[in-house]
Design an enzyme around this catalytic site. Structure first.
Site, PDB file in Angstrom:
ATOM      1  N   THR A   1      16.811 -17.166  28.730  1.00 35.31           N
ATOM      2  CA  THR A   1      17.038 -18.259  29.326  1.00 35.31           C
ATOM      3  C   THR A   1      16.959 -18.111  30.997  1.00 35.31           C
ATOM      4  O   THR A   1      17.340 -17.237  31.557  1.00 35.31           O
ATOM      5  CB  THR A   1      18.448 -18.304  28.458  1.00 35.31           C
ATOM      6  OG1 THR A   1      19.009 -19.545  29.988  1.00 35.31           O
ATOM      7  CG2 THR A   1      19.406 -17.088  29.411  1.00 35.31           C
ATOM      8  N   ASP A   2      16.419 -19.367  31.849  1.00 37.32           N
ATOM      9  CA  ASP A   2      16.401 -18.905  32.915  1.00 37.32           C
ATOM     10  C   ASP A   2      18.131 -18.998  33.724  1.00 37.32           C
ATOM     11  O   ASP A   2      18.206 -18.539  34.943  1.00 37.32           O
ATOM     12  CB  ASP A   2      16.323 -20.923  33.103  1.00 37.32           C
ATOM     13  CG  ASP A   2      17.324 -22.248  33.039  1.00 37.32           C
ATOM     14  OD1 ASP A   2      18.038 -21.621  32.150  1.00 37.32           O
ATOM     15  OD2 ASP A   2      17.152 -22.990  33.081  1.00 37.32           O
ATOM     16  N   GLU A   3      18.653 -18.601  32.750  1.00 36.70           N
ATOM     17  CA  GLU A   3      20.242 -18.728  33.073  1.00 36.70           C
ATOM     18  C   GLU A   3      20.283 -17.070  33.658  1.00 36.70           C
ATOM     19  O   GLU A   3      21.476 -17.205  34.652  1.00 36.70           O
ATOM     20  CB  GLU A   3      21.679 -19.490  31.741  1.00 36.70           C
ATOM     21  CG  GLU A   3      21.894 -20.438  32.059  1.00 36.70           C
ATOM     22  CD  GLU A   3      22.818 -20.552  31.121  1.00 36.70           C
ATOM     23  OE1 GLU A   3      23.982 -20.647  31.197  1.00 36.70           O
ATOM     24  OE2 GLU A   3      23.301 -22.044  30.738  1.00 36.70           O
TER      25      GLU A   3
ATOM     26  N   TYR B   1      28.396 -15.837  28.800  1.00 40.00           N
ATOM     27  CA  TYR B   1      26.467 -15.624  27.930  1.00 40.00           C
ATOM     28  C   TYR B   1      25.394 -15.082  28.283  1.00 40.00           C
ATOM     29  O   TYR B   1      24.677 -14.087  28.568  1.00 40.00           O
ATOM     30  CB  TYR B   1      26.530 -17.361  27.726  1.00 40.00           C
ATOM     31  CG  TYR B   1      25.319 -17.600  27.006  1.00 40.00           C
ATOM     32  CD1 TYR B   1      25.028 -17.472  26.233  1.00 40.00           C
ATOM     33  CD2 TYR B   1      24.722 -18.506  28.341  1.00 40.00           C
ATOM     34  CE1 TYR B   1      23.003 -17.324  25.914  1.00 40.00           C
ATOM     35  CE2 TYR B   1      23.274 -18.449  28.378  1.00 40.00           C
ATOM     36  CZ  TYR B   1      22.124 -18.621  26.710  1.00 40.00           C
ATOM     37  OH  TYR B   1      21.388 -18.317  26.061  1.00 40.00           O
TER      38      TYR B   1
ATOM     39  N   SER C   1      25.350 -11.379  29.013  1.00 38.22           N
ATOM     40  CA  SER C   1      24.687 -10.909  27.431  1.00 38.22           C
ATOM     41  C   SER C   1      23.276 -11.117  27.425  1.00 38.22           C
ATOM     42  O   SER C   1      22.746  -9.990  27.121  1.00 38.22           O
ATOM     43  CB  SER C   1      25.220 -11.608  26.412  1.00 38.22           C
ATOM     44  OG  SER C   1      25.161 -12.581  26.161  1.00 38.22           O
ATOM     45  N   LYS C   2      23.327 -12.203  28.107  1.00 33.81           N
ATOM     46  CA  LYS C   2      21.150 -12.708  27.698  1.00 33.81           C
ATOM     47  C   LYS C   2      20.596 -12.177  29.025  1.00 33.81           C
ATOM     48  O   LYS C   2      19.419 -11.260  28.269  1.00 33.81           O
ATOM     49  CB  LYS C   2      21.236 -13.965  27.926  1.00 33.81           C
ATOM     50  CG  LYS C   2      21.310 -14.780  26.908  1.00 33.81           C
ATOM     51  CD  LYS C   2      20.929 -14.829  25.544  1.00 33.81           C
ATOM     52  CE  LYS C   2      19.642 -15.372  25.529  1.00 33.81           C
ATOM     53  NZ  LYS C   2      18.897 -15.344  24.350  1.00 33.81           N
TER      54      LYS C   2
END
Ligand code: NAD
Ligand code: DAU
Length: 339
Positions: free
Chosen positions: A125-127, A153, A156-157
């Site tokens: 993800t871009d996050e 979140y 963790s990614k």
């Protein structure tokens, strides 16, 4: 090809399964999904009719079950969508995010090594890049932007991404990573902004906009994301990260007002509520690398995509009514009651 798709009973994974079964009718697709609150077998009903599709109920953190499936199926590739995916839930209960998103990824990487150095794609993800300021519209996330996470979140990614790259460097596992911006479209679980606002508006309920609604997200129709993953899987360079996004930045309030316009509902439904802690301000992807190397371009404009999405939710009321009538109500109470 025999491809393992993890988390395929969720939003993007299910759209990817339908995309792949149509695009590559000779491929076999096996889905492993633990059917958490976000997984829904009804979503895969039509896929179940296809003899080239198999559903396996299992948890990616269950090493024994995962190894047995790899042993049996002799996969050519793995695409890992399975995750706890909702930022607000990660703020309430981080632990399961670490377990599924990090340790689950590790089990899949180990299995991919053990059963023949299998081609592995991580859906990220871009996050992982953190956020950008609102007053610098010239800034975008590139693949070189440092990892700088905000929520449990995204942390963790990002951890999972680091593990994936470590398995490439240390063991030579043939990996790729995609980092996509916010998706929307059919089968989107109604805890996320677009389906939540859409369903609340249809039911005449208030629309809870966090803070002032000025946070910006870079929206991509889910099928365009699926197309990007398919391209990366087949033509992406091993060991590389690809950002995926269509230069479609919108503030939350703009998205909510557009939805209300499409639905013919009144803006008086909007309620500004307490902000999300650590709320990322702006996401914006620079997709130059995937455009130049793989020829990827988004095909669906935001207006078309949003209309298609609204029509899908109007035509599939049973799908979301089954969700919002169950445990979802207690979730909604807990998250929004005192906001
Ligand atoms: P989702 O929450 O809709 O679906 C997740 C699926 O994973 C569910 O079917 C769930 O049952 C399954 N799952 C959860 N834990 C599992 C476990 N331990 N074992 C097996 N299955 C498990 O998520 P989504 O929005 O479809 O996101 C899919 C992936 O894409 C995630 O990795 C997410 O980080 C990433 N992503 C999402 C977006 C977005 O806008 N939604 C954007 C970029 C990247
Ligand atoms: O950028 C990719 C990410 O997009 C994915 O990695 C995540 O899995 C996915 O959930 C999504 O994260 P966001 O936090 O951006 O999505 P969400 O739909 O939860 O929120 C979008 C924006 O809307 C965000 O600024 C918070 C705001 N919001 C959200 C909800 C649920 C509201 O204002 N009100 C709400 O009720």
């Amino acid at each position: 090809m025999n491809i393992l798709v993890t988390g395929g009973a969720g939003f993007i994974g299910s759209n990817f399964i339908y995309y792949m079964l149509k695009k590559h009718p000779a491929y076999r697709i096996v889905c492993i999904d633990a059917l958490t609150y976000a997984g829904n077998l009804e979503t895969l009903e039509k896929a179940m009719e296809n003899p080239n599709f198999r559903f396996f109920k299992g948890d990616i953190t269950d090493r024994k079950a995962v190894y047995a499936l790899f042993e049996e199926e002799k996969f050519d590739a793995v695409v890992n969508f399975a995750a706890e995916s909702h930022v607000d839930r990660s703020i309430e209960e981080p632990e399961i995010f670490l377990k599924t998103n990090i340790l689950g990824t590790q089990v899949l990487l180990d299995a991919s090594r053990k059963y023949g150095n299998i081609r592995y794609h991580q859906v990220s993800t871009d996050e992982v890049y953190g956020d950008l300021p609102l007053d610098r519209p010239d800034l975008f996330f590139t693949e070189e932007t440092p990892i700088h996470t905000s929520s449990p979140y995204s942390a963790s990614k990002a951890s999972a991404d680091l593990l994936v790259m470590a398995y490439y460097r240390t063991y030579g596992l043939p990996v790729t990573i995609s980092r996509c911006s916010n998706n929307y479209g059919p089968y989107h679980f109604p805890e996320k902004l677009i389906p939540l606002m859409l369903i609340n508006a249809l039911e005449g309920k208030p629309l809870p906009v966090y803070g002032e609604g000025l946070n910006v997200r870079d929206w991509l129709y889910v099928e365009d994301h699926c197309k990007a993953i398919d391209l990366i899987l087949h033509k992406g360079r091993i060991g590389e990260v690809y950002n995926v996004g269509g230069h479609n930045e919108k503030s939350n309030i703009e998205v909510v007002k557009t939805l209300l316009r499409i639905l013919g509902k009144d803006e008086s439904l909007i309620r500004y509520v307490k902000d999300r802690p650590g709320h990322d301000m702006r996401y914006a992807i620079d997709p130059t690398k995937i455009q130049n190397e793989l020829g990827w371009e988004p095909e669906t404009s935001f207006n078309d995509g949003l209309r298609k999405t609204v029509n899908w939710y109007l035509a599939n009321t049973a799908w979301w009514q089954n969700i919002v009538s169950g445990d979802y109500m207690s979730y909604y109470e807990k998250m929004y009651k005192d906001r």
